[in-house]
Scaffold this active site. Structure first.
Site, PDB file in Angstrom:
ATOM      1  N   GLU A   1     -17.073  10.134   3.885  1.00  0.00           N
ATOM      2  CA  GLU A   1     -18.122   9.048   3.325  1.00  0.00           C
ATOM      3  C   GLU A   1     -18.916  10.186   2.150  1.00  0.00           C
ATOM      4  OE1 GLU A   1     -20.631   7.713   1.188  1.00  0.00           O
ATOM      5  OE2 GLU A   1     -20.092   5.754   2.821  1.00  0.00           O
TER       6      GLU A   1
ATOM      7  N   CYS B   1     -24.708   4.550  -1.933  1.00  0.00           N
ATOM      8  CA  CYS B   1     -23.635   5.902  -2.356  1.00  0.00           C
ATOM      9  C   CYS B   1     -23.382   4.634  -3.579  1.00  0.00           C
ATOM     10  CB  CYS B   1     -23.282   5.744  -0.847  1.00  0.00           C
ATOM     11  SG  CYS B   1     -23.010   4.048  -0.202  1.00  0.00           S
TER      12      CYS B   1
END
Length: 499
Positions: free
Chosen positions: A240, A276
């Site tokens: 990720e 993120c």
């Protein structure tokens, strides 16, 4: 001997250090995980739930100590970190409950017929998994965060690479949770913790490791992905990595720009912009006054970001300079806090025609940095969205009965793993429907998620069994269904009977 050095981001002072794991120790720890793989994989989901629940209880029982250590190393604030410890504990319980519910096993039984043999299929655990902890969430995405908890719930032992931004937090968290899980009956090899950059490389290349889970930078994730693909036996890397998360304001939503501006500023500066899912690029209709409103909101909020590491602080400065070189101009910024690894919060504006492929304006600047672009025609904005890299999330701001809502949604959903309407992407709930992933290069495996019930799917693979007698079948496929999982038998879905 090298070590991960712990720093106080508020002052830059050295706090302590943790010695890197030696190659011999890595071999020993991975071998221990491999030896435990059969026991962990064959344990019932209810047994694994007991192990994870014990670890979760230990986290909560020691939350004050853990939050204090983490605040010392990350400057994220005791209140947030105390809540994050509880979140990590609840994640462990959630993934354990997902395993017990049993849908992730995808158990299917086809009885023999006059023309077809008996066939049965279920998912089985991969084996030892390497997990790389994140810098920005020292509990929720770190040692016993989403990746570790979902891997164990799926039946895989884990070898965890600690992030160098918070080695003391990682070490103490591991000690507390691992001891509690062992006390609940888990094998010693259910989890291990290692330190050091070269150690991470060795983990990915180790033949006993069957999968890699990573949360972090694009450069780091792609490096691990390349290493895994260079192995004699290639293994999946679930990285990720994140990219710039867009926000699109339709013409009909532009009238509410003050509220949108406040939300955007709070979202892109939350946690010093070190999420993120931070929104990085906002597209607004010209004439809405978006740039001025967001600049005013930033001045009003006046955040004083402190970055996790000196490297991240330097990358913010470098990223803002690169955005300016690409044609953006600074619309507003806050002064950095004195001392330590502080950074200004920066809002930039850019012309829409500069949003072209390969432009730095379409890339993430990790930190409290946002770019606003005002468009003349909605098609301009959507064409810019088409040129974006794959992202984790996007926000769409629409008006009531908005005629553009459907067309914006259809373009945006091609680029992201999660679409938010009239809200902000920061914050990821661990639920059954959650997707925390996205098209390449936001993640290395767009069909998967690192948060939510489907996170377990990364650590299992399907196996079909033909003609086996009942006693040789895995528990999910036996006639008495001892794990009580839902199964599809002769095409008919049978509900489980959870223990």
């Amino acid at each position: 001997m090298t070590a991960d050095v712990s720093y106080d981001p508020r002052s830059g002072a050295t706090a302590a250090s943790v010695v890197h794991t030696t190659p011999a120790e890595v071999e020993q720890l991975v071998a221990r995980a491999a030896a435990a793989a059969a026991l962990v994989g064959q344990a019932s989901p209810a047994t694994r739930r007991a192990w994870l629940a014990a670890g979760a209880d230990a986290l909560v029982d020691n939350r004050e100590e853990l939050a204090r250590i983490a605040d010392w190393e990350t400057a994220l604030g005791w209140t947030r970190l105390d809540g994050e410890v509880v979140r990590a504990a609840n994640q462990m319980r959630f993934y354990a409950d997902v395993a017990v519910e049993g849908t992730y096993l995808r158990a299917v039984i086809d009885p023999a017929t006059a023309t077809t043999p008996f066939l049965a299929r279920t998912n089985v655990p991969l084996g030892p998994v390497a997990v790389f902890g994140a810098s920005n969430f020292p509990f929720a995405f770190s040692v016993f965060g989403n990746d570790t908890a979902s891997a164990i719930a799926a039946g895989c032992p884990v070898v965890i690479k600690a992030h160098p931004a918070h080695p003391l937090t990682s070490q103490r968290t591991f000690e507390i949770v691992h001891a509690a899980m062992q006390a609940a009956g888990a094998p010693d090899g259910i989890a291990a913790l290692v330190f050091g950059y070269e150690t991470g490389t060795a983990l990915v290349q180790h033949p006993a490791i069957t999968a890699v889970a990573f949360t972090g930078s694009q450069a780091g994730g792609l490096s691990l992905w390349k290493l895994a693909n260079q192995r004699e036996v290639v293994v999946p890397v679930y990285a990720e990595m994140g990219t710039v998360n867009p926000v699109v304001i339709t013409p009909a939503a532009g009238h509410d720009i003050t509220a949108i501006a406040d939300g955007f500023v709070q979202s892109f500066t939350m946690g010093s912009g070190q999420f993120c899912t931070k929104p990085g690029l906002l597209l607004a209709p010209r004439g809405s006054g978006a740039t001025a409103a967001i600049a005013a909101a930033l001045d009003s909020l006046a955040p004083e970001p402190v970055m996790l590491t000196s490297g991240i602080a330097a990358s913010v400065t470098r990223g803002v300079a690169e955005l300016q070189s690409a044609g953006a101009t600074i619309a507003a910024q806050t002064p950095p806090a004195p001392g330590g690894w502080s950074s200004p919060a920066v809002l930039l504006s850019a012309p829409v025609d500069l949003l072209q492929r390969e432009s730095r304006l379409l890339e993430e600047c990790f930190g409290p940095v946002g770019v606003v672009v005002e468009y003349d025609d909605l098609d301009e904005a959507l064409e810019a969205v088409d040129r974006l890299q794959g992202a984790l999330a996007a926000s769409i701001m629409i008006g009531e009965d908005d005629p553009d809502a459907a067309s914006v949604l259809s373009r945006v959903e091609r680029k992201v793993g999660r679409v938010i309407v009239n809200g902000w992407p920061t914050g990821v709930a661990f639920t059954w429907a959650q997707v925390h992933g996205g098209p390449w290069p936001a993640t290395s495996s767009p069909a998967t998620t690192s948060v939510g019930a489907a996170a377990l799917d990364r650590f299992v693979r399907p196996v079909a069994y033909q003609g086996l007698p009942d006693q040789l079948l895995p528990p999910p496929l036996r006639a008495d269904n001892p794990w009580g999982v839902p199964r599809r038998v002769a095409g008919v879905l049978q509900p489980g009977a959870q223990p």
